[in-house]
Design a protein around this motif. Structure first.
Motif, PDB file in Angstrom:
ATOM      1  N   THR A 141      35.812  54.795  43.115  1.00  0.00           N
ATOM      2  CA  THR A 141      34.762  54.749  44.134  1.00  0.00           C
ATOM      3  C   THR A 141      34.215  53.331  44.220  1.00  0.00           C
ATOM      4  N   PHE A 142      33.907  52.938  45.448  1.00  0.00           N
ATOM      5  CA  PHE A 142      33.200  51.674  45.676  1.00  0.00           C
ATOM      6  C   PHE A 142      31.846  52.049  46.264  1.00  0.00           C
ATOM      7  N   GLY A 143      30.834  52.093  45.442  1.00  0.00           N
ATOM      8  CA  GLY A 143      29.541  52.549  45.939  1.00  0.00           C
ATOM      9  C   GLY A 143      29.683  53.960  46.478  1.00  0.00           C
ATOM     10  N   ARG A 153      34.655  56.674  48.561  1.00  0.00           N
ATOM     11  CA  ARG A 153      35.585  57.235  47.601  1.00  0.00           C
ATOM     12  C   ARG A 153      36.986  56.814  48.044  1.00  0.00           C
ATOM     13  N   ALA A 154      37.455  55.697  47.525  1.00  0.00           N
ATOM     14  CA  ALA A 154      38.724  55.139  47.995  1.00  0.00           C
ATOM     15  C   ALA A 154      39.904  55.948  47.494  1.00  0.00           C
ATOM     16  N   LEU A 155      39.785  56.491  46.282  1.00  0.00           N
ATOM     17  CA  LEU A 155      40.819  57.381  45.756  1.00  0.00           C
ATOM     18  C   LEU A 155      40.126  58.616  45.221  1.00  0.00           C
ATOM     19  N   PRO A 209      47.269  55.688  56.763  1.00  0.00           N
ATOM     20  CA  PRO A 209      46.668  54.777  57.743  1.00  0.00           C
ATOM     21  C   PRO A 209      45.784  53.729  57.065  1.00  0.00           C
ATOM     22  N   ASN A 210      45.223  52.846  57.850  1.00  0.00           N
ATOM     23  CA  ASN A 210      44.293  51.851  57.311  1.00  0.00           C
ATOM     24  C   ASN A 210      43.165  52.529  56.557  1.00  0.00           C
ATOM     25  N   GLY A 211      42.848  51.951  55.419  1.00  0.00           N
ATOM     26  CA  GLY A 211      41.710  52.461  54.668  1.00  0.00           C
ATOM     27  C   GLY A 211      41.977  53.739  53.910  1.00  0.00           C
ATOM     28  N   ALA A 212      43.257  54.143  53.837  1.00  0.00           N
ATOM     29  CA  ALA A 212      43.574  55.402  53.176  1.00  0.00           C
ATOM     30  C   ALA A 212      43.416  55.304  51.668  1.00  0.00           C
ATOM     31  N   GLY A 213      43.521  54.080  51.158  1.00  0.00           N
ATOM     32  CA  GLY A 213      43.413  53.906  49.708  1.00  0.00           C
ATOM     33  C   GLY A 213      44.700  53.406  49.070  1.00  0.00           C
ATOM     34  N   LYS A 214      45.656  53.004  49.901  1.00  0.00           N
ATOM     35  CA  LYS A 214      46.951  52.550  49.374  1.00  0.00           C
ATOM     36  C   LYS A 214      46.789  51.330  48.469  1.00  0.00           C
ATOM     37  N   THR A 215      46.111  50.317  49.011  1.00  0.00           N
ATOM     38  CA  THR A 215      45.958  49.087  48.236  1.00  0.00           C
ATOM     39  C   THR A 215      45.150  49.329  46.966  1.00  0.00           C
ATOM     40  N   THR A 216      44.141  50.176  47.086  1.00  0.00           N
ATOM     41  CA  THR A 216      43.342  50.498  45.904  1.00  0.00           C
ATOM     42  C   THR A 216      44.222  51.108  44.816  1.00  0.00           C
ATOM     43  N   LEU A 217      45.082  52.034  45.224  1.00  0.00           N
ATOM     44  CA  LEU A 217      45.975  52.668  44.257  1.00  0.00           C
ATOM     45  C   LEU A 217      46.899  51.626  43.620  1.00  0.00           C
ATOM     46  N   ALA A 267      51.955  41.654  46.839  1.00  0.00           N
ATOM     47  CA  ALA A 267      50.652  42.118  47.309  1.00  0.00           C
ATOM     48  C   ALA A 267      50.644  42.214  48.832  1.00  0.00           C
ATOM     49  N   GLN A 268      49.629  42.873  49.345  1.00  0.00           N
ATOM     50  CA  GLN A 268      49.546  43.034  50.797  1.00  0.00           C
ATOM     51  C   GLN A 268      49.287  41.706  51.496  1.00  0.00           C
ATOM     52  N   ALA A 269      48.359  40.940  50.948  1.00  0.00           N
ATOM     53  CA  ALA A 269      48.087  39.620  51.536  1.00  0.00           C
ATOM     54  C   ALA A 269      49.193  38.668  51.100  1.00  0.00           C
ATOM     55  N   ASP A 300      53.168  46.246  48.517  1.00  0.00           N
ATOM     56  CA  ASP A 300      52.085  46.778  49.343  1.00  0.00           C
ATOM     57  C   ASP A 300      52.292  46.311  50.782  1.00  0.00           C
ATOM     58  N   GLU A 301      52.690  47.228  51.632  1.00  0.00           N
ATOM     59  CA  GLU A 301      52.976  46.931  53.040  1.00  0.00           C
ATOM     60  C   GLU A 301      53.852  45.691  53.204  1.00  0.00           C
ATOM     61  N   PRO A 302      55.094  45.801  52.702  1.00  0.00           N
ATOM     62  CA  PRO A 302      55.965  44.614  52.685  1.00  0.00           C
ATOM     63  C   PRO A 302      56.378  44.129  54.066  1.00  0.00           C
ATOM     64  N   GLY A 332      41.693  42.005  52.176  1.00  0.00           N
ATOM     65  CA  GLY A 332      40.529  41.179  51.871  1.00  0.00           C
ATOM     66  C   GLY A 332      39.229  41.926  52.063  1.00  0.00           C
ATOM     67  N   ILE A 333      39.206  43.152  51.642  1.00  0.00           N
ATOM     68  CA  ILE A 333      37.999  43.963  51.756  1.00  0.00           C
ATOM     69  C   ILE A 333      36.877  43.229  51.028  1.00  0.00           C
ATOM     70  N   PRO A 334      35.666  43.258  51.555  1.00  0.00           N
ATOM     71  CA  PRO A 334      34.571  42.534  50.902  1.00  0.00           C
ATOM     72  C   PRO A 334      34.482  42.917  49.433  1.00  0.00           C
ATOM     73  N   ARG A 335      34.861  42.004  48.596  1.00  0.00           N
ATOM     74  CA  ARG A 335      35.004  42.328  47.182  1.00  0.00           C
ATOM     75  C   ARG A 335      33.665  42.549  46.519  1.00  0.00           C
TER      76      ARG A 335
HETATM   77  N1  LIG Z   1      36.389  46.002  46.852  1.00  0.00           N
HETATM   78  C1  LIG Z   1      35.997  46.961  47.684  1.00  0.00           C
HETATM   79  N2  LIG Z   1      34.705  47.125  47.961  1.00  0.00           N
HETATM   80  C2  LIG Z   1      34.286  48.090  48.773  1.00  0.00           C
HETATM   81  N3  LIG Z   1      35.096  48.948  49.395  1.00  0.00           N
HETATM   82  C3  LIG Z   1      36.406  48.851  49.168  1.00  0.00           C
HETATM   83  C4  LIG Z   1      36.931  47.841  48.307  1.00  0.00           C
HETATM   84  N4  LIG Z   1      38.263  47.978  48.267  1.00  0.00           N
HETATM   85  C5  LIG Z   1      38.545  49.002  49.086  1.00  0.00           C
HETATM   86  N5  LIG Z   1      37.443  49.537  49.617  1.00  0.00           N
HETATM   87  C6  LIG Z   1      37.371  50.686  50.530  1.00  0.00           C
HETATM   88  O1  LIG Z   1      38.239  51.662  50.020  1.00  0.00           O
HETATM   89  C7  LIG Z   1      38.942  52.284  51.074  1.00  0.00           C
HETATM   90  C8  LIG Z   1      40.423  52.132  50.840  1.00  0.00           C
HETATM   91  O2  LIG Z   1      40.817  50.786  51.023  1.00  0.00           O
HETATM   92  P1  LIG Z   1      42.277  50.282  50.783  1.00  0.00           P
HETATM   93  O3  LIG Z   1      42.276  48.812  50.893  1.00  0.00           O
HETATM   94  O4  LIG Z   1      42.795  50.834  49.526  1.00  0.00           O
HETATM   95  O5  LIG Z   1      43.037  50.887  52.020  1.00  0.00           O
HETATM   96  P2  LIG Z   1      44.544  50.711  52.473  1.00  0.00           P
HETATM   97  O6  LIG Z   1      45.137  52.039  52.496  1.00  0.00           O
HETATM   98  O7  LIG Z   1      45.213  49.685  51.654  1.00  0.00           O
HETATM   99  O8  LIG Z   1      44.365  50.204  53.958  1.00  0.00           O
HETATM  100  P3  LIG Z   1      45.207  49.111  54.779  1.00  0.00           P
HETATM  101  O9  LIG Z   1      46.378  49.773  55.351  1.00  0.00           O
HETATM  102  O10 LIG Z   1      44.252  48.703  55.841  1.00  0.00           O
HETATM  103  O11 LIG Z   1      45.537  48.016  53.845  1.00  0.00           O
HETATM  104  C9  LIG Z   1      38.455  51.640  52.351  1.00  0.00           C
HETATM  105  O12 LIG Z   1      37.463  52.455  52.898  1.00  0.00           O
HETATM  106  C10 LIG Z   1      37.849  50.363  51.905  1.00  0.00           C
HETATM  107  O13 LIG Z   1      36.804  49.965  52.733  1.00  0.00           O
END
Ligand SMILES: Nc1ncnc2c1ncn2[C@@H]1O[C@H](COP(=O)(O)OP(=O)(O)OP(=O)(O)O)[C@@H](O)[C@H]1O
Ligand SMILES: [Mg+2]
Lengths: 334, 373
Positions: free
Chosen positions: A12-14, A17-19, A37-45, A82-84, A159-161, A327-330
């Motif tokens: 969780t980020f605040g 709930r990313a995962l 889709p975007n924001g699904a939590g892939k990068t977080t995982l 990495a994605q970036a 991550d999204e190659p 580059g989600i606001p870290r």
């Molecule tokens: N460091 C962070 N601080 C706050 N919220 C975050 C952070 N990292 C991720 N999130 C949030 O967690 C959720 C999942 O983000 P994540 O980057 O894992 O998505 P994603 O599946 O990789 O999306 P994309 O396809 O756009 O890359 C989003 O709602 C995002 O805003």
């Protein structure tokens, strides 16, 4: 041994709930896709699996090693794209790879050979002495893949190659990944928001949405798991006997349902394109003249819609995540 | 080791790919030199003046009275009474005093006998502003003496103030050189080291090496090492060029010993500042934060360092701050070595402070760095 194993992994980020209690496994030697889709939590995982951020709760092992307790062990074993884009712009391709190789303490001679082989493999050998700043996006992406392989990892995570690549470069990356797997029996885990990519490349696919894995199976399995079928639409010359036709078609074993709609006859089939010649032959026999045939194959998109109740909007996805995806606001995450 | 060196090499290569950075890092401190050299002419306070009074006669007493009232009133000088000349001169060399006033035993008698009375003043001319102020204060104390008491006005009976400058003549601009060098060191420290971690974080390149087996120590020490290397070279270049501009030919002035001493001061000062910046900024996530904060810190450390105004004229709280400010010790040491030609011995204390400060900061930098996204 599984290449990845997670149990109830949560981040969780605040408030976000990313995962959300993600449990899944990637088998060794497999090409596994995480589709979402975007924001699904892939990068977080991916970031948790690659030891970059700690999970809030739950457990994850990569190549049998716990990602929280033995980070160094995990890092030795995996190669990550990495994605970036993360190569240094003001270094050459060779320097980027060489320095990366030294982060893994690879001895000089071995490093040189490996780098020249990998740069050849991704088609950047001639440009290896140019600054990465002069590369196109596709070249840079290929360099990132080559760099991730410099220490001969058994497990490659991407991550999204293919984000931001044109269709042709995308094919190049696909071919590269397929070849890598064949030649080195590499286990590959990739994330993507492109249906075709998951479908064309991956053996098994997990669909992830709002931090949850909503479906996981082979591509075939996923498609079979939903009631929808491939559809064939056929249009006829004016004045055919609609009832005759429906009766005739309905008797065929592979047809699940046939119905007239305004334009023509819609047939739901589980035989896909192979059903078309058989259908045409039938119509010829009963003298119904066909003018047009449309085939709409069942895609992962349908599977996705079935599981999440909405389509992945690809066009928007492409634009957004190329720039800010990773580059989600870290600040909030720390 | 292989990883540490890779970090160093990466950083150096990236630095060299941006030649503008090199140029600016050299030019800016030199511009400072020119601007600062022309912009500070303020009144100084509490300049320590040692008085060696060997005459107990009325004229000596009169002069002391006036000096005491200057000490109490405008407070230009702070008086110290020294019993013997040797001790006072030693203090002047060490930088304890800005001037030494010597009133010889027959000073009052000479005036009474209408002979030329001579007092001597020794000034620390490595800090011209300070020594000028001391000279003026002392001259004020001497003015009129001899005419008041002497019945007949006689020019020759006026006491002469013979003023002797302790070091070979140096211009005000030249004494700014240690300040300019410390400025170059600060700029070097600010644009390498921690700045590069924050930049990597900002650009996202950090992500790719945090997933390699590289350790926290490799990263911090590697960045500090390459920053140290770059900054040392820059500082020497700035020293060389700014001396040249002011007409000093370093190769004629410096010996290998003094070069070594300067080298030590530069290296230790760089580590102090790099470490300090690292501790404060390693978790910043935007290079602009480093820019803003660094600019602020530069001023905060530079002006109380004694590079321009002598530390003695600060109010107590600023004085207190300057005793924990590493730049104070760097400036003091460099001034001693460079302007006064003193060897390692004279700057032992400064070097010891800098070494301890640097050690603490570098250790703290490693602790402060967070190896996480
Ligand atoms: N460091 C962070 N601080 C706050 N919220 C975050 C952070 N990292 C991720 N999130 C949030 O967690 C959720 C999942 O983000 P994540 O980057 O894992 O998505 P994603 O599946 O990789 O999306 P994309 O396809 O756009 O890359 C989003 O709602 C995002 O805003
Ligand atoms: Mg992502």
């Amino acid at each position: 041994m599984n290449a990845v194993e997670t149990i109830e992994l949560t981040k969780t980020f605040g408030e976000v709930r990313a995962l959300d209690r993600v449990s899944f496994a990637v088998k060794e030697g497999e090409l596994f896709g995480l589709l979402g889709p975007n924001g699904a939590g892939k990068t977080t995982l991916i970031r948790i699996l690659t030891t970059l951020i700690p999970p809030t709760s739950g457990e994850a092992r990569v190549m049998g090693i716990n990602v929280v307790e033995r980070q160094a062990g995990v890092r030795e074993k995996i190669g990550v794209v990495a994605q970036a884009l993360t190569t240094d712009l003001d270094l050459t391709a060779f320097e980027n790879m060489d320095i990366y190789g030294r982060f893994y303490s690879i001895p000089k001679k071995e490093r040189r050979e490996r780098i020249s082989y990998l740069l050849g493999m991704v088609g950047l050998k001639e440009r290896s002495k140019d600054l990465v700043a002069t590369y196109s996006g596709g070249m840079r992406r290929r360099l990132e893949v080559a760099r991730a392989l410099v220490h001969r990892p058994a497990f490659l995570i991407l991550d999204e190659p293919t984000i931001g690549l044109d269709p042709q470069s995308r094919l190049v990356v696909w071919d590269m990944l397929r070849k890598l797997r064949q030649d080195y029996n590499l286990t590959i885990l990739l994330t993507t928001l492109y249906m075709e990519e998951a479908e064309a490349l991956c053996e098994r696919v997990a669909i992830i949405d709002y931090g949850k894995i909503v479906a996981l199976d082979t591509v075939e399995g996923l498609k079979n798991g939903i009631p929808e079928k491939d559809t064939v639409e056929i249009r006829f010359k004016e004045g055919v006997n609609k009832e005759d036709i429906v009766r005739e078609v309905g008797a065929l074993p592979f047809v699940c349902l046939a119905a007239w709609e305004d334009e023509g006859l819609r047939i739901y089939t589980d035989k896909g394109p192979a059903s078309i010649p058989i259908l045409l032959e039938r119509f010829k026999k009963i003298g119904a003249e066909v003018t047009e045939v449309f085939l709409k194959e069942l895609t992962l998109e349908d599977v996705f819609i079935r599981h999440t109740g909405r389509p992945i909007r690809e066009e928007e996805a492409k634009k957004v995540s190329f720039f800010i995806g990773a580059g989600i606001p870290r600040r909030f995450g720390r | 080791m292989i990883r540490f060196l890779a970090v160093v090499e990466r950083d150096l290569r990236k630095f060299l790919r941006n030649p503008m950075v090199v140029l600016v890092s050299i030019l800016m401190p030199i511009l400072y030199l020119i601007i600062l050299g022309n912009s500070f002419q303020g009144e100084l306070k509490n300049l320590p003046l040692a008085v060696v009074r060997m005459d107990s006669g009325p004229y000596a007493e009169k002069i002391m009275e006036r000096l005491r009232s200057i000490e109490a009133g405008p407070r230009t000088v702070a008086l110290y009474y020294a019993a013997d000349q040797g001790f006072a001169m030693e203090g002047l060399k060490k930088g304890l005093f800005k001037g030494v006033l010597i009133i010889p035993p027959d000073f009052s008698r000479d005036i009474l006998h209408k002979k030329t009375a001579e007092a001597g003043i020794f000034l620390d001319n490595s800090e011209p502003i300070a020594s000028n102020s001391v000279r003026n204060a002392v001259s004020a104390a001497f003015s009129g003496i001899g005419s008041e008491f002497a019945a007949v006005r006689e020019e020759r009976a006026r006491p002469l103030l013979r003023d002797i400058e302790v070091y070979k003549k140096i211009d005000y601009d030249q004494t700014l050189i240690p300040g300019v060098v410390i400025m170059a060191i600060f700029l070097g420290a600010m644009t390498t080291g921690v700045f590069n971690t924050v930049m990597d974080k900002f650009l996202g390149t950090e992500e790719s090496y945090l997933m390699t087996p590289i350790t926290k120590t490799d990263i911090v020490m590697g960045l500090l090492a390459s920053g140290l290397f770059i900054t040392t070279i820059l500082a020497f270049l700035v020293l060389f060029i700014s001396s040249l501009i002011l007409g000093i030919y370093l190769w004629q002035v410096l010996t290998w010993q003094t070069v070594f001493a300067i080298f030590l001061v530069i290296v230790l000062s760089t580590l102090c500042l790099q470490g300090l910046l690292f501790v404060m900024l390693s978790r910043a996530d935007h290079p602009r934060i480093v820019g803003v904060f660094g600019g602020f810190l530069n001023v905060i450390l530079f002006f109380p360092s004694g590079a321009i105004y002598p530390v003695e004229s600060f109010p107590w709280w600023l004085k207190a701050f300057s005793t924990v400010n590493p730049e104070t010790y760097s400036v003091h040491a460099m001034r001693a070595i460079f302007s006064k030609g003193e060897g390692l011995g004279a700057v032992k204390g400064d070097l010891a402070f800098l070494a301890v400060f640097a050690f603490i900061m570098v250790a703290a930098a490693t602790l402060a760095y967070k190896r996480r996204l």
